[in-house]
Design a protein around this motif. Structure first.
Motif, PDB file in Angstrom:
ATOM      1  N   PHE A 970      39.203  27.078  39.215  1.00 52.32           N
ATOM      2  CA  PHE A 970      39.502  28.388  38.622  1.00 52.32           C
ATOM      3  C   PHE A 970      39.916  29.386  39.699  1.00 52.32           C
ATOM      4  O   PHE A 970      40.940  30.071  39.573  1.00 52.32           O
ATOM      5  CB  PHE A 970      38.275  28.902  37.865  1.00 52.32           C
ATOM      6  CG  PHE A 970      38.342  30.372  37.527  1.00 52.32           C
ATOM      7  CD1 PHE A 970      39.214  30.835  36.554  1.00 52.32           C
ATOM      8  CD2 PHE A 970      37.544  31.294  38.197  1.00 52.32           C
ATOM      9  CE1 PHE A 970      39.283  32.189  36.240  1.00 52.32           C
ATOM     10  CE2 PHE A 970      37.613  32.635  37.895  1.00 52.32           C
ATOM     11  CZ  PHE A 970      38.482  33.093  36.920  1.00 52.32           C
ATOM     12  N   LYS A 973      43.374  28.611  41.174  1.00 47.18           N
ATOM     13  CA  LYS A 973      44.462  28.959  40.254  1.00 47.18           C
ATOM     14  C   LYS A 973      44.696  30.460  40.221  1.00 47.18           C
ATOM     15  O   LYS A 973      45.843  30.928  40.281  1.00 47.18           O
ATOM     16  CB  LYS A 973      44.146  28.450  38.844  1.00 47.18           C
ATOM     17  CG  LYS A 973      44.295  26.953  38.660  1.00 47.18           C
ATOM     18  CD  LYS A 973      44.034  26.578  37.209  1.00 47.18           C
ATOM     19  CE  LYS A 973      44.235  25.085  36.972  1.00 47.18           C
ATOM     20  NZ  LYS A 973      43.982  24.729  35.555  1.00 47.18           N
ATOM     21  N   GLU A 982      50.268  34.149  33.872  1.00 44.59           N
ATOM     22  CA  GLU A 982      49.463  32.986  33.475  1.00 44.59           C
ATOM     23  C   GLU A 982      47.984  33.154  33.794  1.00 44.59           C
ATOM     24  O   GLU A 982      47.159  32.336  33.377  1.00 44.59           O
ATOM     25  CB  GLU A 982      49.995  31.721  34.165  1.00 44.59           C
ATOM     26  CG  GLU A 982      51.402  31.322  33.754  1.00 44.59           C
ATOM     27  CD  GLU A 982      52.457  32.062  34.556  1.00 44.59           C
ATOM     28  OE1 GLU A 982      52.075  32.949  35.359  1.00 44.59           O
ATOM     29  OE2 GLU A 982      53.650  31.749  34.394  1.00 44.59           O
ATOM     30  N   THR A 983      47.634  34.209  34.552  1.00 43.72           N
ATOM     31  CA  THR A 983      46.222  34.443  34.890  1.00 43.72           C
ATOM     32  C   THR A 983      45.378  34.551  33.625  1.00 43.72           C
ATOM     33  O   THR A 983      44.244  34.076  33.582  1.00 43.72           O
ATOM     34  CB  THR A 983      46.082  35.726  35.732  1.00 43.72           C
ATOM     35  OG1 THR A 983      46.895  35.614  36.893  1.00 43.72           O
ATOM     36  CG2 THR A 983      44.638  35.949  36.142  1.00 43.72           C
ATOM     37  N   ASP A 985      45.804  32.982  30.801  1.00 44.37           N
ATOM     38  CA  ASP A 985      45.568  31.637  30.263  1.00 44.37           C
ATOM     39  C   ASP A 985      44.475  30.928  31.061  1.00 44.37           C
ATOM     40  O   ASP A 985      43.620  30.238  30.495  1.00 44.37           O
ATOM     41  CB  ASP A 985      46.855  30.816  30.312  1.00 44.37           C
ATOM     42  CG  ASP A 985      47.944  31.410  29.438  1.00 44.37           C
ATOM     43  OD1 ASP A 985      47.600  32.045  28.423  1.00 44.37           O
ATOM     44  OD2 ASP A 985      49.130  31.252  29.781  1.00 44.37           O
ATOM     45  N   VAL A 986      44.514  31.098  32.386  1.00 43.77           N
ATOM     46  CA  VAL A 986      43.485  30.487  33.243  1.00 43.77           C
ATOM     47  C   VAL A 986      42.119  31.073  32.913  1.00 43.77           C
ATOM     48  O   VAL A 986      41.118  30.346  32.843  1.00 43.77           O
ATOM     49  CB  VAL A 986      43.838  30.706  34.733  1.00 43.77           C
ATOM     50  CG1 VAL A 986      42.692  30.223  35.627  1.00 43.77           C
ATOM     51  CG2 VAL A 986      45.135  30.002  35.087  1.00 43.77           C
ATOM     52  N   GLU A 989      40.811  29.526  29.687  1.00 43.98           N
ATOM     53  CA  GLU A 989      40.330  28.152  29.900  1.00 43.98           C
ATOM     54  C   GLU A 989      38.950  28.162  30.547  1.00 43.98           C
ATOM     55  O   GLU A 989      38.051  27.395  30.167  1.00 43.98           O
ATOM     56  CB  GLU A 989      41.318  27.394  30.784  1.00 43.98           C
ATOM     57  CG  GLU A 989      42.650  27.076  30.112  1.00 43.98           C
ATOM     58  CD  GLU A 989      43.632  26.441  31.087  1.00 43.98           C
ATOM     59  OE1 GLU A 989      43.205  26.084  32.211  1.00 43.98           O
ATOM     60  OE2 GLU A 989      44.814  26.315  30.734  1.00 43.98           O
TER      61      GLU A 989
END
Length: 1002
Positions: A970, A973, A982-983, A985-986, A989
């Protein structure tokens, strides 16, 4: 189901239960009823309940038998997980044995249905042991005893099932239908999409063919009886159709791709259609077919639709029922017929359109039009018109869709369809006529509400179809209005004006529409409606007054019609019923035509004086007219021209302020409140009217200095009077939330203005007003919002900087935060305080850094951090915006940059901890994006963020479902994305991982 036990104990126990059951039905004392129910429920949950149920079912009293069946259901649902296969089969055998016994004793339907429910409960829990439950129950009923289950589990053809069914009597057939229906109804209450229920679902499907055969057989039996007095035989038909409908609903829910799976149900449709010509079965068949047509048309074959169309046009029964509706007979059976006809039409819209010029379709469409000609007022008398309107709304929607996807361009059906829609609008126009007063007063609330809804729904159809019909329909309506006026057909006129009002936002004011409006407003419309001898209904006057306001932009382009319209509106103020809507139309006309009305301002002021002196005029009427006059004053050339009429408006308002003083002396709190609130709301309307029109062009090259008129001399004195009046009311009535909100609304009015004006107050005035707020002030959020608006208004040139006021407000807000304790104690205050912090950036960041002590700076950022970590969504969202703004600060002075770095060094670890705790499963799912914003900005702008986040993952994350490897992934990423999109989306997750979830929501 029971094993042997002491006969005396069993007898004693069952006797006591019998007595309790019978007492429950006789009892009237609620406390005694509760006591009995609690005792019986305890008995049902006991170990003796299985044995007791046998005894209760053997009782002669139906109420006791019912309780016995209920007890078995309760025990099955409670104990099913503890039962092994042998015991479960023992219970099934006992249930079927009792079911057969109860049938032999001609037990009532209530008890038999409850036993069916018990058998269904067994199937739901043990479907693998009783897969072909319907077939097995049928074989057992035919045998009169428990049939071997292995025979039922082997395949049997529908013909074999039919042979078995012929051996059942009417009660047995009814009971089998009840079981079949309850089975599929109960299955639909579970989650059919859950993976754990797929095996059960497959076993239900296995029973589908048996169910279809039973349904078909029993409908045929009902149809075969010629003597309509054989009611018990006919009862099989409605039960069978009801069961069919339940299986259709089930099939709809599980329908995916395999249409052939439901062929056995499709095959039943023709026999259900046959029931339409059989009076005892008509209502059931009608309801069932209407349901299928409306919800599951995929079940129907093309020949089914054709058969229904043929029946509707050729059947004698259909013709008689249609004639009955046209004669005003709205018996339930006839309404069901009408509903079926409309469901058939709606399911076939595309086919009807494509064949619109064929004779059969023309005849069918005229039937649908005919349903709008049934006698009586909608809803109150005509009960079919609402359903009819729903069809035509769907028809129009289909046409609009065709227009936008290009299907109607050049299509041969376009013109015939357009003619049908015009005809519908004309038919609806007839139905929306207002009833006479003597009829209207006899209606209840439901009828009145239904009639209003019908009018609104017809208006929706008109609006929707206007794109398809064009200005021709508008011209027709104008012609209709003129014809009605000439004949003094007032109800016709009102219906037409109602439709014209509906179209005010729809028309494009093209040449045809504009010319039509000129014709209407050049007519005797206003003369006739204002004539004392015309005896015009109040509703018509209301529609005419509304029409003027709705078409105010038309009068702006055609000033020649303005005097007549205004005269009519001012005359309408004399009517209490029309005063409110007339004042609103005056307001709209004044705003639209302000420049043209400046010469008439004196007349307006005189008219208002007469209105204000009338005790019948309410405050909202006066406020609307004051706002309209203010708009005219705004159009005067100079501030010096504006001051005299403004002082007159203020004098009018101060008259109401005097009422407040008298009410205070008389200690009439309610009167004082209403007077004070009325004054503030009047000032708000005046302020709105004085605002520049939105379409006023902005001259960016003008070098004319800003006017100082309102800062000195007569202008300043005017402002002081306004401020004194506002403060006087606020100080007296600040405990009232409406007063606080209106005062805030008034104070904020000038903050959006680009030029100085009478209600554009100096910043110190607004700041002092905000400083009057306290944690106990009702709607304190409105006052804090005013502080935010003040900073925004002075955040960039050419507005003056207001460091002093900004600092005073900041100190005041921090005092409020100390009083409330924490954000959770008053989320509203917390939200607006943090919002104020945000508004200070970037132009007033010095108010935080330079004019605050180190302790105060720490307080500010700590409070913002607490808001970000708290559970309340609004403070959290405001705090997220604050941190995004603060972390993104650039182009700071050297001193400010140094203070910024010091603050980040102190607060960075704590901020990182809050973000990781929330994204690590601590926040609600909806808040992940809220926290992702500061995380992106932190990573993108601050090199130390990696260490802060790493430390937070080691020490601050309380979630135990994420392993060290997952944490490292994590972090890698997030850092690698450098604040990229996209942070988020990370973060989602990682949140799911920390929550221990293996899936994401769609």
């Amino acid at each position: 189901m029971a094993s042997p036990n002491s006969a005396s104990n069993q007898s004693r126990s069952s006797q006591n239960v019998n007595e309790l059951i019978l007492e429950l039905y006789r009892a009237s004392d609620p406390r005694r009823i509760d006591q009995i129910q609690a005792t019986l429920q305890e008995i049902q949950r006991s170990n003796e309940a299985w044995r007791l149920a046998d005894t209760l079912l053997d009782n002669e009293d139906e109420k006791v038998r019912f309780f016995g069946a209920l007890t078995l259901t309760v025990k099955l649902n409670l104990d099913w997980q503890t039962l092994d296969e042998a015991r479960s089969m023992e219970i099934l055998n006992g249930l079927i044995t009792w079911f057969i016994k109860l049938l032999a004793r001609s037990t009532t339907a209530l008890v038999l249905k409850k036993m069916c429910g018990t058998l269904v409960a067994f199937f739901l829990h043990f479907s693998s042991s009783w897969e072909r439950c319907i077939n097995h129950l049928l074989r057992s009923m035919v045998a009169g005893t428990l049939a071997p289950i292995n025979i039922a589990e082997s395949a049997s053809s529908p013909n074999q099932t039919l042979l078995l069914l012929n051996n059942l009597n009417t009660l047995q057939n009814s009971a089998l239908l009840w079981f079949t229906t309850i089975l599929v109804d109960e299955v639909q209450k579970i989650d059919l999409n859950s993976a754990t229920n797929q095996a059960l679902l497959a076993r239900v499907k296995v029973n589908l063919e048996d169910a279809a055969t039973i349904i078909h057989c029993n409908i045929q039996k009902s149809l075969s009886y010629q003597d309509e007095r054989s009611l018990d035989a006919y009862s099989l038909g409605p039960e069978a159709i009801k069961s069919f409908q339940s299986w259709v609903t089930f099939s709809h829910k599980i329908f995916l791709t395999s249409e052939s799976s439901f062929d056995c149900l499709r095959d039943l449709v023709p026999v259900v259609i046959r029931c339409l010509d059989f009076v005892p079965l008509f209502e059931s068949a009608c309801e069932c077919l209407s349901d299928i047509l409306g919800n599951f048309t995929i079940l129907l074959r093309k020949e089914h639709i054709q058969t229904l169309f043929a029946w509707s046009s050729q059947s004698t029964a259909a013709k008689e029922r249609y004639e009955g509706l046209l004669e005003g007979d709205f018996d339930f059976e006839l309404l069901a017929f009408g509903g079926l006809l409309l469901a058939l039409a709606e399911a076939s819209i595309e086919d009807l359109v494509q064949s619109i010029e064929e004779p059969n379709t023309i005849a069918f469409m005229q039937k649908l039009h005919g349903l709008l000609h049934c006698p009586g007022y909608p809803v109150a008398e005509d009960e079919i018109c609402t359903l009819t309107l729903e069809f035509w709304a769907a028809f129009v929607e289909h046409m609009i869709d065709s227009l936008f996807d290009g299907r109607s361009t050049g299509a041969s059906w376009a013109e015939p369809v357009r003619i049908h829609i015009v005809q519908v609008i004309e038919e609806c126009w007839t139905k929306i006529h207002i009833p006479p007063a003597e009829i209207l007063t006899s209606w209840d609330a439901h009828m009145i509400r239904g009639f209003k809804t019908f009018r609104k729904d017809t208006a929706d159809i008109l609006q929707s179809s206007y794109t398809f019909l064009g200005s021709e329909i508008f011209d027709k309506l104008i012609s209709l209005a003129l014809k009605s006026l000439s004949e003094e057909a007032w109800l016709d006129t009102e219906a037409t004006l109602y439709y014209l009002n509906v179209l005010n936002d729809t028309i494009a004011f093209d040449q045809v529409e504009e010319l039509a409006l000129c014709t209407l407003f050049d007519s005797t419309l206003f003369i006739l409606l204002s004539s004392p001898t015309s005896n015009v209904p109040g509703k018509l006057c209301h529609s005419a007054v509304t029409l003027i306001g709705n078409y105010s932009t038309f009068f702006e382009q055609h000033l020649e019609y303005l005097p007549a319209a205004l005269n009519f509106l001012f005359k309408s103020l004399d009517s209490p019923a029309q005063a409110s809507v007339a004042s609103k139309s005056i307001h709209l006309l004044s705003k639209s035509c302000r420049s043209a009305l400046t010469a008439e301002l004196g007349v307006f002021l005189s008219q208002y004086q007469a209105i204000a002196n009338s005790s019948a005029t309410d405050s909202s009427t006066k406020q609307a007219i004051l706002g309209g006059m203010a708009a005219i004053i705004q159009a005067l050339p100079t501030d010096r021209d504006r001051i005299a009429p403004l002082e007159q408006l203020l004098a009018f308002v101060e008259q109401d302020s005097n009422i407040l003083g008298v009410a205070i002396k008389e200690r009439d709190i309610e009167k004082a409140r209403n007077a004070g609130l009325g004054v503030l709301q009047a000032l708000v309307e005046i302020g709105k009217g004085l605002q520049e029109p939105e379409d006023t062009p902005l001259d960016l090259e003008s070098e004319t200095p800003a006017s100082t008129f309102w800062n000195e001399g007569q202008g300043a004195q005017f402002q002081e009077r306004v401020v004194r009046a506002t403060e006087y009311i606020f100080d007296l009535l600040s405990g009232d939330g409406d007063v606080v909100e209106s005062a805030c609304q008034f104070v904020r009015i000038g903050l959006t203005e680009r030029h100085p004006g009478p209600f554009v107050f100096p910043p110190e005035i607004i700041a002092n007003f905000v400083l009057k707020s306290d944690i106990n002030t009702p709607r304190v959020g409105q006052m804090l919002r005013t502080a935010c608006s003040l900073i925004t208004a002075h955040n960039s040139p050419p507005s003056k900087r207001i460091e002093r006021e900004a600092k005073l407000i900041l100190q005041h807000l921090m005092n409020l935060t100390r009083k409330i304790g924490g954000p959770d104690d008053d989320p509203e205050i917390a939200q607006w305080v943090v919002e104020y912090f945000t508004r200070l950036m970037p132009n007033y960041i010095g108010v935080i850094f330079e004019h605050s002590t180190p302790v105060e700076i720490e307080e500010i950022f700590t409070f913002a951090l607490k808001c970000l970590s708290g559970p309340d969504q609004m403070p959290k969202k405001s705090a997220s915006t604050f941190w995004v703004s603060f972390l993104g600060l650039t182009d700071l002075s050297e001193n400010h940059q140094s203070l910024f770095q010091q603050t980040m060094t102190a607060i960075g670890p704590g901020l990182s901890g809050v973000l990781i705790e929330g994204i690590g499963g601590g926040c609600a799912r909806s808040m992940i994006d809220v926290l992702s914003g500061p995380l992106k900005r932190l990573v993108a702008r601050h090199p130390q963020s990696r260490k802060w986040l790493e430390d937070a993952l080691k020490t601050g994350l309380r979630a135990v479902k994420a392993g060290e490897a997952q944490k490292r992934v994590f972090l890698a990423k997030v850092i690698g994305l450098r604040g990229g999109r996209e942070t988020g989306d990370v973060a989602r997750e990682f949140w799911l991982t920390c929550r221990g979830l293996k899936f994401a929501y769609a």
